[in-house]
Design a protein around this motif. Sequence first.
Motif, short mmCIF file in Angstrom:
data_model
loop_
_atom_site.label_atom_id
_atom_site.label_comp_id
_atom_site.label_asym_id
_atom_site.label_seq_id
_atom_site.Cartn_x
_atom_site.Cartn_y
_atom_site.Cartn_z
N VAL A 146 -0.99 -1.75 5.85
CA VAL A 146 -2.20 -1.67 6.67
C VAL A 146 -2.06 -0.54 7.68
O VAL A 146 -3.00 0.24 7.90
CB VAL A 146 -2.46 -3.02 7.38
CG1 VAL A 146 -3.65 -2.90 8.34
CG2 VAL A 146 -2.71 -4.13 6.36
N ASN A 147 -0.90 -0.44 8.28
CA ASN A 147 -0.63 0.65 9.22
C ASN A 147 -0.77 2.00 8.52
O ASN A 147 -1.33 2.95 9.08
CB ASN A 147 0.78 0.48 9.79
CG ASN A 147 1.19 1.60 10.73
OD1 ASN A 147 1.66 2.65 10.29
ND2 ASN A 147 1.03 1.38 12.03
N GLU A 148 -0.29 2.10 7.29
CA GLU A 148 -0.41 3.35 6.52
C GLU A 148 -1.86 3.71 6.28
O GLU A 148 -2.26 4.87 6.45
CB GLU A 148 0.32 3.18 5.18
CG GLU A 148 0.22 4.40 4.28
CD GLU A 148 0.90 4.18 2.94
OE1 GLU A 148 0.28 4.55 1.91
OE2 GLU A 148 2.03 3.66 2.91
N LEU A 149 -2.69 2.73 5.89
CA LEU A 149 -4.11 2.99 5.65
C LEU A 149 -4.79 3.45 6.93
O LEU A 149 -5.62 4.37 6.91
CB LEU A 149 -4.79 1.73 5.11
CG LEU A 149 -4.39 1.28 3.70
CD1 LEU A 149 -5.00 -0.08 3.39
CD2 LEU A 149 -4.81 2.31 2.66
N TYR A 150 -4.44 2.82 8.04
CA TYR A 150 -5.02 3.23 9.33
C TYR A 150 -4.65 4.68 9.64
O TYR A 150 -5.50 5.46 10.08
CB TYR A 150 -4.52 2.29 10.44
CG TYR A 150 -4.92 2.74 11.82
CD1 TYR A 150 -6.17 2.45 12.34
CD2 TYR A 150 -4.04 3.49 12.62
CE1 TYR A 150 -6.55 2.89 13.61
CE2 TYR A 150 -4.40 3.93 13.88
CZ TYR A 150 -5.66 3.62 14.36
OH TYR A 150 -6.02 4.06 15.62
N ASN A 151 -3.39 5.03 9.43
CA ASN A 151 -2.94 6.39 9.74
C ASN A 151 -3.53 7.44 8.79
O ASN A 151 -3.55 8.63 9.13
CB ASN A 151 -1.42 6.46 9.71
CG ASN A 151 -0.80 5.85 10.96
OD1 ASN A 151 -1.40 5.85 12.03
ND2 ASN A 151 0.41 5.30 10.83
N GLU A 152 -4.04 6.99 7.65
CA GLU A 152 -4.76 7.90 6.75
C GLU A 152 -6.19 8.13 7.22
O GLU A 152 -6.93 8.91 6.63
CB GLU A 152 -4.76 7.35 5.32
CG GLU A 152 -3.45 7.52 4.59
CD GLU A 152 -3.09 8.97 4.31
OE1 GLU A 152 -4.00 9.75 3.97
OE2 GLU A 152 -1.91 9.32 4.44
N GLY A 153 -6.60 7.42 8.28
CA GLY A 153 -7.95 7.60 8.82
C GLY A 153 -8.96 6.62 8.30
O GLY A 153 -10.17 6.76 8.58
#
Length: 383
Positions: A107-114
């Motif tokens: 989820v953190n990764e998806l957030y950091n992808e914008g």
Amino acid sequence: MKWALLLFTFIVFVVASAISADVLPLAEPCDEELCKLPDCRCSSTVIPGNLKPHEVPQFVLLTFDDGVNVVNVATYRDILYKRKNSNECPIGVSFYISHEYTNYELVNELYNEGFEIALHSITHVNQTYFQEADYDRMMLEFADQKTLMSHFAAIPESSIEGLRIPFLQMTGNSSFQMMKSAGLRYDITWPTTRYTDPGLWPYTLDYQSIQDCITPPCPSASLPGAWVVPMIAWTDLSNFPCAMVDACFSLPGSNDEDGWFRFIIDNFERHYGGNRAPFGFFIHEGTVRTQPGLRRALIRFMDMINSMSDVFMVNTGEMLDWVQNPVPLGEYIQKPCRLTTPARCRPASCGPLVAPHKEELFYMQVCARCPRTYPWLGNPLGE
């Protein structure tokens, strides 16, 4: 006797006052002179700002529901990451995430992808459960999930703005009351099959909604500031309406890329050639993964619209920003791109964790200290 009568009258007054304090005012027909952007909008097919269709950016809302895990993130990485719209801004996608079995590092990764991280409940249990949900239950399911999601994915609470209730099951006024308490901005649960051509634009619940009620109970009260993003139905190959793509009855074959592409385009063009209400592509990742023709057609569709100068894949929240402050296409293109401040993840592998709802031991991947027990209703941090 007189004093007894006075006491009885007083008790009745107190009880009646307590009851009336909890009764929400019924919504009245919308008054366009009083309901003005950016904070109020009547339910209507009229384009915000009274712009003409050719002046309107055609927004495409691609959304995925349910948990995030190592299986479905492979699809997201392969078909979504690093894509850009024609204005060179990164595309937006919204994820409506349920808690159970979710990997919060991802989820953190998806957030950091914008991409937009939004809520889909803690429990995701049956439809009747949500149909009967009151304000307190919705607070446990969604307000607490906002706390849970922010903590374990290490993302700002302020970035979590929206929700979709499981099974697209409306809860009457309860969910919208909860939204105000929880600091949530919009709901994207409510389908419409009546307002598809022209499509129904997002609106607030300050006043009475004209939207058809597909999965009652629908809201009846005046709930100022609560935004509704209508799920404008697609039409399947047998001319039946469907709010989620994978809920359509009549679909192209699993490997029929051209058939899937024509199906997508036919539904997209109803928006693009009409009042340009946001085009929703609402789906579950499993359908994309298991239908090769759909996967290839979706990539082909994104390749097409990402090259068009008046079509933009955006997060649902970004689309609402425009609705609240509509500007013509030429001005929209000149706006700076969305920026996401990276959220640092300190990964931890947790478990086995005892759960309060199942005789099952759970494991979690998180961006925080491990909880003592599996987070659940009433204990979103697992303390």
